[in-house]
Design a protein around this motif. Structure first.
Motif, PDB file in Angstrom:
ATOM      1  N   VAL A  10       0.842  -1.194   0.000  1.00 19.17           N
ATOM      2  CA  VAL A  10       0.000   0.000   0.000  1.00 19.17           C
ATOM      3  C   VAL A  10       0.875   1.241   0.000  1.00 19.17           C
ATOM      4  CG1 VAL A  10      -1.800   1.285   1.230  1.00 19.17           C
ATOM      5  CG2 VAL A  10      -1.843  -1.217   1.222  1.00 19.17           C
ATOM      6  N   THR A  11       0.520   2.202  -0.816  1.00 15.80           N
ATOM      7  CA  THR A  11       1.167   3.510  -0.802  1.00 15.80           C
ATOM      8  C   THR A  11       0.225   4.492  -0.119  1.00 15.80           C
ATOM      9  OG1 THR A  11       0.258   4.389  -2.862  1.00 15.80           O
ATOM     10  CG2 THR A  11       2.145   2.925  -3.058  1.00 15.80           C
ATOM     11  N   GLY A  12       0.784   5.384   0.707  1.00 15.65           N
ATOM     12  CA  GLY A  12      -0.057   6.385   1.344  1.00 15.65           C
ATOM     13  C   GLY A  12       0.212   6.507   2.827  1.00 15.65           C
ATOM     14  N   GLY A  36       6.412   6.044   3.058  1.00 17.21           N
ATOM     15  CA  GLY A  36       5.072   6.053   2.496  1.00 17.21           C
ATOM     16  C   GLY A  36       4.661   4.761   1.808  1.00 17.21           C
ATOM     17  N   ARG A  37       5.388   3.674   2.068  1.00 17.46           N
ATOM     18  CA  ARG A  37       5.081   2.374   1.474  1.00 17.46           C
ATOM     19  C   ARG A  37       4.981   1.347   2.591  1.00 17.46           C
ATOM     20  NH1 ARG A  37       4.864   5.831  -1.780  1.00 17.46           N
ATOM     21  NH2 ARG A  37       5.522   5.802  -3.971  1.00 17.46           N
ATOM     22  N   TRP A  38       3.926   0.513   2.541  1.00 18.02           N
ATOM     23  CA  TRP A  38       3.620  -0.388   3.652  1.00 18.02           C
ATOM     24  C   TRP A  38       3.289  -1.779   3.139  1.00 18.02           C
ATOM     25  CZ3 TRP A  38       4.702   2.486   7.773  1.00 18.02           C
ATOM     26  CH2 TRP A  38       4.586   3.873   7.632  1.00 18.02           C
ATOM     27  N   ALA A  39       3.879  -2.778   3.785  1.00 17.60           N
ATOM     28  CA  ALA A  39       3.486  -4.163   3.541  1.00 17.60           C
ATOM     29  C   ALA A  39       2.376  -4.519   4.516  1.00 17.60           C
ATOM     30  CB  ALA A  39       4.674  -5.093   3.743  1.00 17.60           C
ATOM     31  N   ASP A  64      -5.771   9.008  -0.673  1.00 16.20           N
ATOM     32  CA  ASP A  64      -4.323   9.124  -0.891  1.00 16.20           C
ATOM     33  C   ASP A  64      -3.617   7.777  -0.906  1.00 16.20           C
ATOM     34  OD1 ASP A  64      -4.518  11.980  -0.881  1.00 16.20           O
ATOM     35  OD2 ASP A  64      -4.530  11.920   1.315  1.00 16.20           O
ATOM     36  N   CYS A  65      -4.335   6.688  -1.140  1.00 20.38           N
ATOM     37  CA  CYS A  65      -3.722   5.364  -1.133  1.00 20.38           C
ATOM     38  C   CYS A  65      -3.945   4.647  -2.471  1.00 20.38           C
ATOM     39  CB  CYS A  65      -4.298   4.488  -0.016  1.00 20.38           C
ATOM     40  SG  CYS A  65      -3.794   4.973   1.659  1.00 20.38           S
ATOM     41  N   SER A  66      -2.971   3.841  -2.861  1.00 19.17           N
ATOM     42  CA  SER A  66      -3.106   2.843  -3.911  1.00 19.17           C
ATOM     43  C   SER A  66      -2.646   1.525  -3.312  1.00 19.17           C
ATOM     44  CB  SER A  66      -2.262   3.197  -5.141  1.00 19.17           C
ATOM     45  OG  SER A  66      -2.761   4.365  -5.759  1.00 19.17           O
ATOM     46  N   ALA A  67      -3.008   0.408  -3.941  1.00 21.22           N
ATOM     47  CA  ALA A  67      -2.679  -0.885  -3.349  1.00 21.22           C
ATOM     48  C   ALA A  67      -2.423  -1.923  -4.436  1.00 21.22           C
ATOM     49  CB  ALA A  67      -3.809  -1.354  -2.433  1.00 21.22           C
ATOM     50  N   ALA A  68      -1.581  -2.895  -4.095  1.00 21.29           N
ATOM     51  CA  ALA A  68      -1.282  -4.006  -4.995  1.00 21.29           C
ATOM     52  C   ALA A  68      -1.331  -5.299  -4.203  1.00 21.29           C
ATOM     53  CB  ALA A  68       0.090  -3.829  -5.638  1.00 21.29           C
ATOM     54  N   SER A  69      -2.038  -6.281  -4.744  1.00 23.84           N
ATOM     55  CA  SER A  69      -2.086  -7.600  -4.119  1.00 23.84           C
ATOM     56  C   SER A  69      -0.993  -8.478  -4.720  1.00 23.84           C
ATOM     57  CB  SER A  69      -3.455  -8.243  -4.345  1.00 23.84           C
ATOM     58  OG  SER A  69      -3.711  -8.404  -5.732  1.00 23.84           O
ATOM     59  N   GLY A  81      -2.208  -7.880  -8.606  1.00 21.21           N
ATOM     60  CA  GLY A  81      -3.267  -6.999  -9.062  1.00 21.21           C
ATOM     61  C   GLY A  81      -3.012  -5.595  -8.561  1.00 21.21           C
ATOM     62  N   LEU A  82      -2.951  -4.624  -9.454  1.00 20.11           N
ATOM     63  CA  LEU A  82      -2.733  -3.227  -9.089  1.00 20.11           C
ATOM     64  C   LEU A  82      -4.085  -2.521  -9.053  1.00 20.11           C
ATOM     65  CD1 LEU A  82       0.360  -2.376 -11.337  1.00 20.11           C
ATOM     66  CD2 LEU A  82       0.295  -3.519  -9.115  1.00 20.11           C
ATOM     67  N   HIS A  83      -4.369  -1.834  -7.945  1.00 24.12           N
ATOM     68  CA  HIS A  83      -5.680  -1.227  -7.733  1.00 24.12           C
ATOM     69  C   HIS A  83      -5.535   0.264  -7.434  1.00 24.12           C
ATOM     70  CE1 HIS A  83      -7.840  -5.149  -7.271  1.00 24.12           C
ATOM     71  NE2 HIS A  83      -6.627  -5.550  -6.962  1.00 24.12           N
ATOM     72  N   HIS A  84      -6.474   1.029  -7.976  1.00 26.59           N
ATOM     73  CA  HIS A  84      -6.516   2.472  -7.726  1.00 26.59           C
ATOM     74  C   HIS A  84      -7.971   2.924  -7.742  1.00 26.59           C
ATOM     75  CE1 HIS A  84      -4.976   6.539  -7.498  1.00 26.59           C
ATOM     76  NE2 HIS A  84      -5.753   6.890  -8.497  1.00 26.59           N
ATOM     77  N   ASP A  85      -8.373   3.651  -6.718  1.00 29.00           N
ATOM     78  CA  ASP A  85      -9.748   4.155  -6.608  1.00 29.00           C
ATOM     79  C   ASP A  85     -10.789   3.042  -6.743  1.00 29.00           C
ATOM     80  OD1 ASP A  85      -8.921   6.758  -6.177  1.00 29.00           O
ATOM     81  OD2 ASP A  85      -9.057   7.324  -8.288  1.00 29.00           O
ATOM     82  N   GLY A  86     -10.476   1.866  -6.205  1.00 23.25           N
ATOM     83  CA  GLY A  86     -11.423   0.765  -6.219  1.00 23.25           C
ATOM     84  C   GLY A  86     -11.469  -0.031  -7.502  1.00 23.25           C
TER      85      GLY A  86
END
Length: 217
Positions: A10-12, A36-39, A64-69, A81-86
């Motif tokens: 996760v970024t943010g 600003g990067r979190w596992a 303010d977050c984006s996420a990748a599975s 999977g890269l995700h942004h704004d749902g």
């Protein structure tokens, strides 16, 4: 037997992320891997699996977050999977020839790839090799000056330091994170194996009390 685990990157802001996990009642370890990067290592279910793709989608809705599975399956294949704004904005699989037996809506036997592509039982299967290995799609997850050439090599599993003919999936995950200038250590762990002593900056969200019977989801 190979290695299997699921994590989220996760970024943010950390406060936003922790608040979201609490609202979602998702028990997890959260560890920094760069500024600003979190596992995020969510607790697995009774079958030893965590649905990180859906969790990443929900976390990408956080301001303010984006996420990748990231899903490593038995050391054989890595899917992302890269995700942004749902929305899922990009999918990657380290070996598209990795398929599993499935049944379609009409109960016809078929094969399905980890990217969701369905192949008829008697039809041709995809050739080996990665799909979605676009370094530009991954670069925003990183910090600093991301070397796109190194990142592309990691996505393709073309890493000269490893003398085997094919990278194990967890090693490839490690190389991708390193190419993004992130700390691979906590991001390549499973919740069930996580030892906070190794990563003292990690925080734990949860556990949460069981929901009373009849509570809304």
């Amino acid at each position: 037997m190979g290695t299997t685990y699921q994590t989220v990157l996760v970024t943010g802001p950390l406060d936003n992320l922790r608040h979201a996990l609490t609202l979602l009642r998702r028990e997890a370890y959260v560890a920094p891997v760069a500024e600003g990067r979190w596992a995020v290592l969510p607790r697995e279910d009774e079958h030893g699996y965590a649905d990180t793709d859906e969790l990443a989608r929900l976390l990408s809705l956080v301001p303010d977050c984006s996420a990748a599975s990231f899903d490593v399956h038995d050391s054989d294949v890595l899917s992302v999977g890269l995700h942004h704004d749902g929305d899922k904005v990009h999918s990657y699989v380290s070996d598209r020839s990795y398929v599993v037996e499935w049944w379609d809506d009409d109960d016809n036997e078929c094969w399905i790839g980890l990217d969701g592509t369905v192949y008829p039982e008697d039809g041709p299967l995809p050739p080996p090799g990665p799909a979605g290995d676009d370094p530009a799609s991954f670069a925003p997850l990183g910090v600093g000056d991301v070397d796109l050439v190194r990142l592309h090599a990691a996505l393709r599993g073309d890493v000269s330091e490893h003398d085997s003919s094919r990278l194990r999936a967890e090693c490839q995950h490690h190389e991708i994170l390193a190419a993004l200038n992130l700390d691979p250590g906590p991001a390549t762990e499973a919740f069930r194996h996580f030892t906070p002593e190794r990563f003292p900056a990690a925080v734990r969200v949860g556990p949460f009390a069981a929901e009373p019977a009849g509570s809304p989801p």
